[in-house]
Design an enzyme around this catalytic site. Structure first.
Site, mmCIF file in Angstrom:
data_model
loop_
_atom_site.group_PDB
_atom_site.id
_atom_site.type_symbol
_atom_site.label_atom_id
_atom_site.label_comp_id
_atom_site.label_asym_id
_atom_site.label_seq_id
_atom_site.Cartn_x
_atom_site.Cartn_y
_atom_site.Cartn_z
ATOM 1 N N GLU A 106 -12.560 38.503 16.710
ATOM 2 C CA GLU A 106 -12.132 37.848 18.140
ATOM 3 C C GLU A 106 -13.526 37.512 18.560
ATOM 4 O O GLU A 106 -14.646 38.074 18.835
ATOM 5 C CB GLU A 106 -12.033 39.042 18.980
ATOM 6 N N LYS A 163 -18.803 50.925 17.435
ATOM 7 C CA LYS A 163 -20.179 50.791 17.910
ATOM 8 C C LYS A 163 -20.166 49.635 18.943
ATOM 9 O O LYS A 163 -20.058 48.582 18.918
ATOM 10 C CB LYS A 163 -20.992 50.133 16.516
ATOM 11 N N CYS A 189 -15.087 35.308 27.266
ATOM 12 C CA CYS A 189 -14.826 34.391 26.040
ATOM 13 C C CYS A 189 -13.439 33.496 26.648
ATOM 14 O O CYS A 189 -13.497 32.473 26.092
ATOM 15 C CB CYS A 189 -14.251 35.198 24.710
ATOM 16 N N GLU A 212 -20.682 27.562 24.690
ATOM 17 C CA GLU A 212 -20.324 28.646 25.658
ATOM 18 C C GLU A 212 -21.390 28.651 26.715
ATOM 19 O O GLU A 212 -22.481 29.216 26.377
ATOM 20 C CB GLU A 212 -20.305 30.031 24.749
#
Ligand code: NAP
Length: 502
Positions: free
Chosen positions: A261, A185, A295, A392
């Site tokens: 992850e 997906k 990331c 982030e």
């Protein structure tokens, strides 16, 4: 062909349906969702919008294909991956344009991602024939300890929008090599690269049902019935930490094998003995690859106070000279952010840092006009309290903090719940190893601004997740170890005839 026509033909060349059991089909109810070009905010095309029953059909196909696929000779599994690797390489230009259109990054960045993505197929085509068990004598000599490696079984794979192809191949490559089937997906914002990849794998000879792709505007609704289905054996997720946390909870119901992850907050540490020009070149890669939407992006620069201003000036000069433009435009170096929300988040974080006293050296503004563009930004003298030190950023913003000792640098680097990657710059090897041993991360770039490599184990610690993708470790995530206790009588039966051969 002019640029617009070729862009249009690239979009037209993608199948926009769900890929289930080797067939391209519409979603139940015939619904579609729009894929947007982040550089204009306009719709590129519509793709089938999966419903829960489509997801279950995909799992059904994966589950039925599992037994035969596990028996498929490893060499053939590897050769399918190898053919797909070659086809991706041949179609590089079209694939890069497609990725740029749906995700925004400059074509050069898309090509770099596609090369990286395809390397997982090449690497795992080589690993498919190296799945080995073991045979050992038990310590008391009375038994033999045999282990065999077997595929985990049907896997659910969920991937984010920032690397639309590589985040998929990092999972699909080892799963194919190991003999697992899968339901993939991709993110609804960037499904086209994955749909194209499914076409390539189909053409490369992947049997029906091994890979199934469902795209949906309501991820949690389509995912829930699959996660709760006992036929699923593994969940592998790449995305944000909050969603990962939620999925882990759901996965506990069927006690699924899980790989995560998740998010990052990478420190980029510069000691005063590093060559500043080399450091700035590496900083540009660590910060600006993918417009900072990675990331692994350097989220905060911790620089020895004696060289911090000099580093900041050099970095600002380079950042300020970058060409911000639509990714398909000649010479574009910085594309748009993925959407309005991401642009808003970056503006908010920069605003907060400025309010708290950070000094703007360059940028710090969105670009007026169409699309979600933000100027490359360098902030110096950023106070510890700024939110972007802990969150982030996912944008082209480089905040610089200074430190006065090695201990202070390490403490600052570890002051986060994330632990994906860190970058360390020093010419002193003893210091490098001392610092690296103390960093709470899964990966370190030593005197370089990039760690991604298909042949290396990628992954994090702390709230950046667990499990590894790539390298020899990556395939283990798709294999179970079965142990066989072999009873081997200590004495050989008495010899009754024949000639002994020396
Ligand atoms: P996200 O919001 O967590 O979404 C990731 C994927 O999960 C998408 O496919 C999304 O689908 C799906 N999803 C969201 N909510 C879900 C739910 N409740 N149930 C099932 N699926 C759900 O992350 P993102 O914004 O796409 O990606 C950025 C994040 O990914 C950043 O935090 C980044 O650090 C992380 N990331 C980590 C790595 C790594 O290797 N550690 C690599 C790349 C990115 P839809 O978008 O279609 O709803």
């Amino acid at each position: 062909m002019d640029t617009q026509t070729s862009e249009q033909s690239v979009i037209e060349g993608v199948k926009k349906q769900l890929y289930i059991n080797g067939e391209w089909r519409d979603a139940a109810g015939g619904g579609t969702l729009a894929v947007e070009d982040p550089s204009t905010g306009e719709t590129l095309c519509e793709v089938a919008d999966a419903q829960p029953e489509d997801a279950l059909a995909a799992l059904d196909a994966a589950s039925k294909a599992q037994v035969e696929w596990a028996k498929h000779p490893p060499r053939q599994r590897g050769e399918i991956l190898r053919s797909a690797f070659e086809m991706i390489t041949e179609q590089m230009d079209e694939l890069a344009t497609l990725m740029t259109l749906e995700m925004g990054k400059p074509v050069a960045d898309s090509k770099a991602e596609i090369t990286y993505a395809s390397e997982f197929f090449r690497w795992y085509s080589e690993q498919a024939v190296r799945i080995n068990g073991t045979y050992a004598v038990s310590p008391d000599g009375a038994q033999r300890i045999m282990t065999m490696k077997q595929p985990v079984g049907p896997c659910l794979m969920i991937t984010p929008w920032n690397f639309p192809m590589a985040m998929g191949t990092r999972k699909i490559g080892p799963a194919i090599a190991a003999g697992c089937t899968m339901v993939m997906k991709p993110a609804k914002q960037t499904p086209l690269s994955m749909l194209k990849l499914a076409e390539i794998l189909e053409e490369a000879g992947l049997p029906a049902g091994v890979l199934n792709v469902v795209v949906s505007s309501s991820s949690s609704d389509v995912i829930s019935p699959i996660i709760n289905d006992p036929r699923l054996r593994k969940l592998t997720f790449t995305g944000s930490t909050p969603v990962g946390r939620q999925l882990m909870e759901q996965a506990s119901e069927q006690v699924l094998r899980v790989s995560m992850e998740l998010g990052g907050n990478a420190p980029f540490i510069v000691f005063d003995d590093a060559d500043l020009d080399d450091v700035v070149a590496a900083a540009m890669v660590a910060k600006m690859r993918n417009m900072g939407e990675a990331c692994t992006a350097a989220n905060r620069f911790h620089v020895a106070s004696s060289v911090a201003d000099q580093f900041a000036e050099k970095l600002a000069e380079q950042m300020g000279s970058m060409k911000v433009a639509r990714g398909t435009e000649e010479g574009a170096q910085v594309g748009p952010l993925i959407d309005e929300d991401q642009l808003g988040k970056v503006e908010e974080l920069v605003g907060d840092a400025r309010e708290k006293g950070a000094k703007v050296l360059v940028g710090a503004q969105k670009v007026d006009g169409q699309g979600y563009f933000y100027q490359p930004t360098v902030l110096n003298d950023v106070p510890k309290e700024a939110d972007l030190r802990y969150e982030e950023i996912f944008g082209p913003v480089a905040p610089i903090f200074s430190f006065d000792s090695e201990d202070e640098a390490v403490a600052a680097a570890n002051d986060t719940e994330y632990g994906l990657v860190a970058y360390v710059f020093t010419s002193n090897l003893n210091r490098a190893l001392r610092v690296i041993e103390r960093l709470e991360v899964g990966m370190v770039g030593l005197n370089q601004g990039m760690v991604s490599n298909a042949a290396a184990p990628f992954g994090g610690v702390k709230q950046s997740g667990f499990g590894r993708e790539g390298g020899a470790e990556g395939i283990e995530e798709y294999l179970e170890t079965k142990y066989v206790a072999v009873n081997l009588p200590a004495e050989a039966p008495e010899f009754t005839g024949g000639t002994s051969v020396q």
